[in-house]
Design a protein around this motif. Structure first.
Motif, PDB file in Angstrom:
ATOM      1  N   ALA A 237       9.366  56.285  74.176  1.00 42.74           N
ATOM      2  CA  ALA A 237       8.671  55.335  75.059  1.00 42.74           C
ATOM      3  C   ALA A 237       8.642  53.949  74.408  1.00 42.74           C
ATOM      4  O   ALA A 237       8.921  52.931  75.050  1.00 42.74           O
ATOM      5  N   TYR A 238       8.352  53.924  73.117  1.00 36.67           N
ATOM      6  CA  TYR A 238       8.232  52.654  72.394  1.00 36.67           C
ATOM      7  C   TYR A 238       9.559  51.884  72.421  1.00 36.67           C
ATOM      8  O   TYR A 238       9.581  50.687  72.712  1.00 36.67           O
ATOM      9  N   LEU A 239      10.625  52.588  72.136  1.00 38.15           N
ATOM     10  CA  LEU A 239      11.931  51.912  72.046  1.00 38.15           C
ATOM     11  C   LEU A 239      12.432  51.442  73.405  1.00 38.15           C
ATOM     12  O   LEU A 239      13.206  50.493  73.487  1.00 38.15           O
TER      13      LEU A 239
ATOM     14  N   ARG B 151       8.314  51.518  77.447  1.00 39.50           N
ATOM     15  CA  ARG B 151       7.667  52.202  78.555  1.00 39.50           C
ATOM     16  C   ARG B 151       6.289  52.651  78.099  1.00 39.50           C
ATOM     17  O   ARG B 151       6.064  52.922  76.909  1.00 39.50           O
ATOM     18  N   PRO B 152       5.322  52.779  79.024  1.00 42.28           N
ATOM     19  CA  PRO B 152       4.017  53.310  78.622  1.00 42.28           C
ATOM     20  C   PRO B 152       4.131  54.782  78.239  1.00 42.28           C
ATOM     21  O   PRO B 152       5.115  55.438  78.601  1.00 42.28           O
ATOM     22  N   TYR B 153       3.149  55.261  77.518  1.00 45.42           N
ATOM     23  CA  TYR B 153       3.138  56.670  77.110  1.00 45.42           C
ATOM     24  C   TYR B 153       1.717  57.173  77.287  1.00 45.42           C
ATOM     25  O   TYR B 153       0.771  56.581  76.758  1.00 45.42           O
TER      26      TYR B 153
ATOM     27  N   GLY C  96       6.383  51.874  62.761  1.00 45.94           N
ATOM     28  CA  GLY C  96       7.486  51.229  62.044  1.00 45.94           C
ATOM     29  C   GLY C  96       7.446  49.718  62.136  1.00 45.94           C
ATOM     30  O   GLY C  96       8.488  49.079  62.285  1.00 45.94           O
ATOM     31  N   ILE C  97       6.241  49.142  62.067  1.00 45.37           N
ATOM     32  CA  ILE C  97       6.129  47.683  62.131  1.00 45.37           C
ATOM     33  C   ILE C  97       5.633  47.139  60.794  1.00 45.37           C
ATOM     34  O   ILE C  97       5.156  47.888  59.938  1.00 45.37           O
ATOM     35  N   SER C  98       5.733  45.828  60.647  1.00 44.49           N
ATOM     36  CA  SER C  98       5.546  45.158  59.360  1.00 44.49           C
ATOM     37  C   SER C  98       4.159  45.376  58.750  1.00 44.49           C
ATOM     38  O   SER C  98       3.154  45.483  59.440  1.00 44.49           O
ATOM     39  N   ALA C  99       4.144  45.357  57.411  1.00 42.20           N
ATOM     40  CA  ALA C  99       2.878  45.408  56.675  1.00 42.20           C
ATOM     41  C   ALA C  99       2.044  44.152  56.917  1.00 42.20           C
ATOM     42  O   ALA C  99       0.855  44.118  56.620  1.00 42.20           O
ATOM     43  N   LEU C 100       2.662  43.099  57.450  1.00 47.24           N
ATOM     44  CA  LEU C 100       1.902  41.879  57.777  1.00 47.24           C
ATOM     45  C   LEU C 100       1.176  42.001  59.124  1.00 47.24           C
ATOM     46  O   LEU C 100       0.519  41.059  59.563  1.00 47.24           O
ATOM     47  N   THR C 101       1.298  43.159  59.773  1.00 40.47           N
ATOM     48  CA  THR C 101       0.636  43.387  61.066  1.00 40.47           C
ATOM     49  C   THR C 101      -0.886  43.348  60.904  1.00 40.47           C
ATOM     50  O   THR C 101      -1.431  43.860  59.930  1.00 40.47           O
ATOM     51  N   TYR C 102      -1.538  42.721  61.884  1.00 41.07           N
ATOM     52  CA  TYR C 102      -3.003  42.755  61.931  1.00 41.07           C
ATOM     53  C   TYR C 102      -3.389  43.930  62.836  1.00 41.07           C
ATOM     54  O   TYR C 102      -3.221  43.871  64.051  1.00 41.07           O
TER      55      TYR C 102
ATOM     56  N   ARG D  49       3.680  46.148  74.481  1.00 37.64           N
ATOM     57  CA  ARG D  49       3.465  44.696  74.355  1.00 37.64           C
ATOM     58  C   ARG D  49       3.967  43.998  75.627  1.00 37.64           C
ATOM     59  O   ARG D  49       5.077  44.263  76.104  1.00 37.64           O
ATOM     60  N   GLY D  50       3.121  43.128  76.186  1.00 40.45           N
ATOM     61  CA  GLY D  50       3.554  42.318  77.325  1.00 40.45           C
ATOM     62  C   GLY D  50       3.401  42.975  78.683  1.00 40.45           C
ATOM     63  O   GLY D  50       3.590  42.316  79.699  1.00 40.45           O
ATOM     64  N   TYR D  51       3.056  44.274  78.731  1.00 38.97           N
ATOM     65  CA  TYR D  51       2.893  44.932  80.032  1.00 38.97           C
ATOM     66  C   TYR D  51       1.692  44.366  80.786  1.00 38.97           C
ATOM     67  O   TYR D  51       0.618  44.187  80.211  1.00 38.97           O
ATOM     68  N   TRP D  52       1.849  44.107  82.078  1.00 40.38           N
ATOM     69  CA  TRP D  52       0.709  43.727  82.910  1.00 40.38           C
ATOM     70  C   TRP D  52      -0.248  44.910  83.014  1.00 40.38           C
ATOM     71  O   TRP D  52       0.202  46.058  83.152  1.00 40.38           O
ATOM     72  N   HIS D  53      -1.558  44.640  82.977  1.00 43.25           N
ATOM     73  CA  HIS D  53      -2.517  45.726  83.212  1.00 43.25           C
ATOM     74  C   HIS D  53      -3.845  45.196  83.718  1.00 43.25           C
ATOM     75  O   HIS D  53      -4.230  44.056  83.438  1.00 43.25           O
ATOM     76  N   SER D  54      -4.500  46.043  84.515  1.00 41.51           N
ATOM     77  CA  SER D  54      -5.883  45.789  84.929  1.00 41.51           C
ATOM     78  C   SER D  54      -6.599  47.131  84.881  1.00 41.51           C
ATOM     79  O   SER D  54      -5.955  48.192  84.927  1.00 41.51           O
TER      80      SER D  54
END
Ligand SMILES: [Fe+2]
Length: 284
Positions: free
Chosen positions: A11-13, A16-18, A106-112, A202-207
């Motif tokens: 889904a991530y790659l 898509r939502p999961y 699998g994202i950067s160690a600089l991630t908040y 990231r970036g998906y529209w949601h309400s």
């Protein structure tokens, strides 16, 4: 940890939502040990900092005020949602889960990475928007209906945007088509019950809208982009030079000389060296 990672990774790659209707009972059991997640009342009793109140005009953090635990309940009773930011400070367990989840993604160690807790009164929720963050929502109390849709208006946003609000100047530079005035189609709907988890790309529209008083725990990751990693490395490199540290006096000749020295340096740049600096150093 929360779910089958190979399913999530697919889904991530594909952005898509999961959706996991019910996460493993070990996760829920561990969370039950945290008394402040029992109810909004106990959360307010334990909460040390300020709380963001989402005002009824927008139903969104784009229109909010800060309050404290003493006053928060009266806002909530008037139908306003509450946001508790950096909730991992309350729990060493959450402090451990965040980097574990970040590494799995699998994202950067600089991630908040941080936890957010949303308390939403019955019938309330957030207006349609998208975030620049990677987000996992774990429902704790009540039911939350999520409506989500892929974003065909721009890819990989650097900031959040609420539908109907002005687009920030930077976002205008990469907006691909005019922003919509209602949720784009097709819209998918997910009902999150206690124990349900939704990954929102990231970036998906949601309400959202709550049925019954709702409490949700988010795992939210603001991850650096390639641009962020390169500019961080570039700055680190340039400031070792006294010439690059000079106050810019707006001389084009001087600036061109500096740019030429940078162009000569760049062919030697390799991804592994940059990542060694951004990842190994920060991943203590
Ligand atoms: Fe959001």
């Amino acid at each position: 940890m929360f779910f089958d990672f190979s399913d999530f990774k697919t889904a991530y790659l594909t952005q898509r939502p999961y959706f996991v209707p019910q996460v493993h009972s070990d996760i829920l059991g561990a969370l039950k040990e945290l008394p402040y997640l029992d109810s909004l009342e106990s959360l307010l009793e334990h909460w040390p900092g300020s709380i963001q109140v989402h005002l009824p005009d927008l139903r969104d953090e784009a229109s909010s005020v800060d309050t404290d635990a003493e006053c928060a309940m009266s806002y909530y009773d008037q139908g306003m949602g509450l946001l508790f930011n950096d909730a991992q400070v309350l729990s060493p367990m959450l402090e451990e889960w965040l980097p574990a989840l970040r590494k799995e993604i699998g994202i950067s160690a600089l991630t908040y990475g941080r936890n957010l807790i949303y308390a939403t009164p019955h019938g309330q929720g957030t207006a349609a928007h998208f975030d620049q963050n990677i987000n996992f929502v774990l429902q704790l109390k009540g039911i939350k209906r999520w409506k989500i849709a892929a974003n065909h208006h721009l890819q990989n946003p650097m900031t959040r945007h609420t539908m109907g609000q002005p687009v920030d100047p930077e976002m205008m530079t990469y907006l691909e088509r005019p922003m919509p005035t209602q949720m784009p189609q097709p819209t998918e709907s997910f009902d999150l019950h206690p124990g349900s988890l939704l990954y929102v790309p990231r970036g998906y529209w949601h309400s959202t809208e709550a049925e019954g008083d709702a409490l949700a725990l988010n795992f939210t990751f603001t991850a650096p982009t390639w641009t962020d990693l390169l500019t961080a490395a570039l700055r680190g490199r340039l400031i070792t030079s006294p010439e690059w540290r000079e106050t810019a006096d707006l001389s084009e000749d001087k600036f061109d000389t500096l740019l030429r020295s940078l162009i000569q340096d760049l062919p030697g740049w390799r991804a592994k060296d940059i990542l060694a600096a951004t990842e190994a150093f920060h991943d203590q």
